[in-house]
Motif scaffolding. Sequence first.
Motif, PDB file in Angstrom:
ATOM      1  N   LEU A   1      -6.866  -2.916  -9.123  1.00 20.36           N
ATOM      2  CA  LEU A   1      -6.715  -4.218  -8.683  1.00 20.36           C
ATOM      3  C   LEU A   1      -8.384  -4.482  -9.046  1.00 20.36           C
ATOM      4  CD1 LEU A   1      -5.855  -6.755  -7.263  1.00 20.36           C
ATOM      5  CD2 LEU A   1      -6.614  -6.038  -5.132  1.00 20.36           C
TER       6      LEU A   1
ATOM      7  N   PRO B   1       0.830  -1.211   0.095  1.00 21.89           N
ATOM      8  CA  PRO B   1       0.003  -0.273   0.053  1.00 21.89           C
ATOM      9  C   PRO B   1       0.521   1.542  -0.558  1.00 21.89           C
ATOM     10  CG  PRO B   1       0.139  -1.015   2.198  1.00 21.89           C
ATOM     11  CD  PRO B   1       0.937  -1.793   1.470  1.00 21.89           C
TER      12      PRO B   1
ATOM     13  N   ARG C   1      -3.172   4.849  -2.662  1.00 20.88           N
ATOM     14  CA  ARG C   1      -3.445   3.347  -2.683  1.00 20.88           C
ATOM     15  C   ARG C   1      -5.067   3.292  -2.916  1.00 20.88           C
ATOM     16  NH1 ARG C   1      -2.386   4.827   2.249  1.00 20.88           N
ATOM     17  NH2 ARG C   1      -4.551   5.754   2.746  1.00 20.88           N
TER      18      ARG C   1
ATOM     19  N   GLN D   1      -4.224   2.295  -6.249  1.00 18.44           N
ATOM     20  CA  GLN D   1      -3.713   0.763  -6.649  1.00 18.44           C
ATOM     21  C   GLN D   1      -5.265   0.096  -6.078  1.00 18.44           C
ATOM     22  OE1 GLN D   1      -1.800   1.207  -2.887  1.00 18.44           O
ATOM     23  NE2 GLN D   1       0.664   0.123  -4.346  1.00 18.44           N
ATOM     24  N   ILE D   2      -6.450   0.248  -5.649  1.00 26.67           N
ATOM     25  CA  ILE D   2      -7.263  -0.946  -4.627  1.00 26.67           C
ATOM     26  C   ILE D   2      -7.981  -0.767  -6.688  1.00 26.67           C
ATOM     27  CG2 ILE D   2      -9.461  -0.888  -4.085  1.00 26.67           C
ATOM     28  CD1 ILE D   2      -8.061   0.742  -1.662  1.00 26.67           C
TER      29      ILE D   2
ATOM     30  N   LEU E   1      -6.443  -3.938   0.604  1.00 20.39           N
ATOM     31  CA  LEU E   1      -7.011  -4.013  -0.418  1.00 20.39           C
ATOM     32  C   LEU E   1      -8.593  -5.243  -0.960  1.00 20.39           C
ATOM     33  CD1 LEU E   1      -4.485  -5.582  -2.872  1.00 20.39           C
ATOM     34  CD2 LEU E   1      -5.055  -3.481  -3.201  1.00 20.39           C
TER      35      LEU E   1
END
Length: 392
Positions: A61, A47, A54, A57-58, A80
Amino acid sequence: MKGPLVVTVMMVKLFIFILITRHSSQDKNGNHKVRIPTKPFWAKLVPSISYWNRQQQILDLQNNPVLAANYSTAGMPDWLNDTSLISNPCQPNFRVTTQVKDYNSLPNRFKDFLLYMHCRSYPIMVDQPNICKEPPFLLLAIKSLAPHFDRRQAIRQSWGQAGVVANQTVVTIFLLGNASAGDHYPDLTEMLHYESARHKDIIQWDYRDSFFNLTVKEVLFLEWIQTRCPGARFIFKGDDDVFVNTYRILDFLKGLSESQAKDLFVGDVITNAGPHRDKKVKYFIPESMYTGTYPPYAGGGGYLYSGDIAARLHNASQQVALYPIDDVYTGMCLRKLGLAPEKNKGFRTFNIEEKYRSNPCAYKSLMLVHPRTPQEMIQIWAWLSCPSLNCQ
């Protein structure tokens, strides 16, 4: 004779194949060796310390089925697996008060943005559902505030004249949020309703119209295009304090090839930039919110792009976390598409030299100049519309 020749060729090929196979499976000492990758192809996600990074990033994904397959639901890290906001993302997310380390010391504009960062859908208060009944060649979409009537009126009387300009259909709209009493704005609701009924060019959503919420305006506008004006060939999007040479823009657009027109996104492009860390600067962004550099982006004073790009930006925006600076956010969406804005010298978002500002011919070859007052807009348009203007 032909049969033995075919057999010979096949034997030679087989021999070469055996040699290559043996060579590739042996090391320099002649020993057989199994090649094992030294590290996993997909690096373990760590993270980011910055909240926006952040959140991105989630999203990355969630939108990458290959990467997501590497995480089982049971084995996914808590950071996540944050799905707490999916049911009602337009309620304030008070979890950010602990997830952003210096939240309590941030200016109120950051707190407000972070609390509602996940909300992308707001009710529309004023709409013009039939304004693009005939798909326009050029849609002029102007970011404005409710009290800025004089700017909107100057645009209507000058470069934003709707109808047929230089034999091309032009439609003008003004994009507004809600200038609320909480920000000490006077109540102009009745005036705005009259203006909308009179000119039929106001689009207004029920969200707080603030500098950091210009990104919300961007996302809502991209959604509006797809539902109300998907046939627009080109879109100019800009502020209500710029002068736009609509004649020059139309000439520029008519000179494009089909492939150039399809991927068009031009403006005053800023490269190798990053967030300001000085709290006194309007564009200040703390490290707790964002780390890294910005992708190339066109200054928000105004830029020009194709209807095809608008549709792709709409899709990309759903995979990019909202960022409080709208032109940077658009650059992020373009990067998500694998594209970059193209710099055009006709866009002057940082003005022109003072000695040229009162010269009508200085504006003849330009597409945009920022900033200009309502009176200056009308004056410059009169210069450019004069048949006797001679700029050799």
